[in-house]
Design a protein around this motif. Structure first.
Motif, PDB file in Angstrom:
ATOM      1  N   SER A 190       0.828  -1.194   0.000  1.00  0.00           N
ATOM      2  CA  SER A 190       0.000   0.000   0.000  1.00  0.00           C
ATOM      3  C   SER A 190       0.872   1.258   0.000  1.00  0.00           C
ATOM      4  CB  SER A 190      -0.925   0.009   1.218  1.00  0.00           C
ATOM      5  OG  SER A 190      -0.167   0.025   2.415  1.00  0.00           O
ATOM      6  N   ASP A 191       0.303   2.352  -0.458  1.00  0.00           N
ATOM      7  CA  ASP A 191       1.045   3.614  -0.517  1.00  0.00           C
ATOM      8  C   ASP A 191       1.419   4.121   0.872  1.00  0.00           C
ATOM      9  OD1 ASP A 191       0.862   3.594  -3.265  1.00  0.00           O
ATOM     10  OD2 ASP A 191      -0.939   4.836  -3.330  1.00  0.00           O
ATOM     11  N   ASP A 192       0.618   3.746   1.881  1.00  0.00           N
ATOM     12  CA  ASP A 192       0.890   4.226   3.241  1.00  0.00           C
ATOM     13  C   ASP A 192       1.629   3.196   4.097  1.00  0.00           C
ATOM     14  OD1 ASP A 192      -1.165   2.405   3.430  1.00  0.00           O
ATOM     15  OD2 ASP A 192      -2.480   3.672   4.655  1.00  0.00           O
ATOM     16  N   ASN A 194       4.366   1.533   6.162  1.00  0.00           N
ATOM     17  CA  ASN A 194       5.445   2.132   6.939  1.00  0.00           C
ATOM     18  C   ASN A 194       6.408   1.061   7.453  1.00  0.00           C
ATOM     19  OD1 ASN A 194       4.206   0.982   9.285  1.00  0.00           O
ATOM     20  ND2 ASN A 194       2.833   2.759   9.411  1.00  0.00           N
ATOM     21  N   ASP A 197       4.846  -1.823   9.418  1.00  0.00           N
ATOM     22  CA  ASP A 197       4.191  -2.821   8.574  1.00  0.00           C
ATOM     23  C   ASP A 197       5.226  -3.773   7.972  1.00  0.00           C
ATOM     24  OD1 ASP A 197       1.688  -1.629   9.003  1.00  0.00           O
ATOM     25  OD2 ASP A 197       1.992  -0.226   7.337  1.00  0.00           O
ATOM     26  N   ARG A 217       5.762  -2.265  -5.203  1.00  0.00           N
ATOM     27  CA  ARG A 217       4.421  -1.881  -5.660  1.00  0.00           C
ATOM     28  C   ARG A 217       4.330  -2.163  -7.144  1.00  0.00           C
ATOM     29  NH1 ARG A 217       5.527   3.065  -2.435  1.00  0.00           N
ATOM     30  NH2 ARG A 217       4.524   2.774  -0.408  1.00  0.00           N
TER      31      ARG A 217
END
Length: 355
Positions: A190-192, A194, A197, A217
């Protein structure tokens, strides 16, 4: 009741898989090593994890340095498990959609389909002695071949440690099999995402100090027309009908919604063979949305591009998105350096062919 039956079937499947691994681990079934580097890109999750973009990334890099061959089973082809070298003008029903996609993208690279990977490698080495590296697409479960390096693809949206074996879940192999992995590539991050994660994924997957993990990605490229006689592209924000026959259409559809106005979706099964009723459905949707185009995947495009049955008014409104692997934090460079080191170490230990 259905769920109980699926769980029972899943348990039986797990017993069979573990027994098969036990036979290989005990040497009763034999894993064969070869005198050239075999890089295996695989997974333990059924369908759509991102193996093909990973293989293409490796092919793009190593085809510039060595004489390379790609070996695939050719899933979904009508020629069953027989050995066949893929040609750019082959029909996808003969060689499989993903091998044909690979050959059309890299026409100078030898692409072979065969269910018996060990037999195929021997034949490649015999018929093409100049080949000094093989990338094996989806061969992790084919333990008759002992790969130099096993790269396992994990879909971030479908974490393996929260899944179950088929048919109750989507796992095609046991978690214990991951002990044979050298590197993991987590795709569709995902773009968020971190650092925390990433740490969770690292702890859930890595079992040995020699293993390493990379995050990535899927990076969409500029849409291309499916048919060569059509020109143009699709601007951001345009109306599109999302059509795909892949293992994880949800991720494809979600990605399109970030760039276009998705007016409708047409989700087909993985490795779908297009028929006349699909064309009728396309015509109906294009008539319903006169300002929309059909947006599909590269894997679907190779199954459509030479179809004479598709009328010109439909051909003009069909595009596809190529997807490349965007590895985070310089991961591509580090991974390739590690693979190069694996090859050099093995070459020093044996008489394996190298660059």
């Amino acid at each position: 009741m259905k769920e109980i039956l699926l769980k029972i079937a899943s348990i039986l499947y797990g017993v069979a898989i573990k027994f098969r691994h036990l036979l290989f681990d005990a040497g009763i079934l034999h894993s064969e090593s070869f005198d050239l580097p075999i890089i295996c890109v695989g997974n333990i999750t059924a369908g759509g994890t991102g193996k093909t973009p990973t293989v293409e990334m490796l092919v793009e890099h190593y085809s510039k340095e060595c004489n390379l061959a790609v070996l695939s089973r050719g899933y979904g082809r009508k020629t069953k498990g027989s050995y066949r070298e893929v040609q750019v003008d082959d029909a996808y029903r003969v060689v499989g959609d993903e091998p044909l996609q690979m050959k059309r993208k890299f026409p100078n690279v030898k692409v072979v389909v065969c269910a018996n990977r060990a037999f195929a490698i021997h034949r490649i080495m015999e018929e093409s002695p100049e080949i000094d590296m093989i990338i094996m697409d989806d061969g992790f479960q084919h333990r008759y071949v002992k790969a130099l390096t096993n790269i396992i693809i994990v879909d971030y949206t479908r974490p393996v440690h929260h899944d179950h074996l088929l048919p109750y879940g989507q796992l095609r192999d046991t978690m214990d099999s991951l002990n044979r992995a050298n590197y993991y590539i987590v795709t569709k991050c995902s773009d968020d995402m971190n650092a925390a994660d990433m740490l969770v994924m690292r702890k859930s997957l890595i079992n040995k100090a020699s293993q390493d993990i990379f995050f990535s990605r899927m990076a969409p490229e500029t849409p291309c027309p499916v048919f060569a006689e059509v020109e143009g592209t699709v601007p951001h924000g345009a109306e599109v009908i999302a059509m795909s026959g892949i293992g994880n259409s949800e991720a494809f559809n979600e990605g399109l919604t970030k760039r276009y106005k998705v007016v409708e979706t047409l989700d087909l099964e993985d490795h779908h063979s297009y028929r006349m009723n699909d064309l009728v459905r396309m015509q109906q949707l294009l008539a319903k949305y006169p300002n929309a185009v059909i947006m599909t995947t590269e894997k679907d495009a190779v199954k459509l591009y030479n179809s004479a049955a598709i009328p010109l008014e439909v051909r003009r409104r069909m595009f596809f998105e190529r997807i490349s692997l965007d590895m985070l934090n310089g991961g591509k460079r580090v991974l390739l350096e590690k693979i190069d080191k694996d090859i050099k170490n093995r070459k020093n230990e044996t008489h394996i062919k190298g660059f």
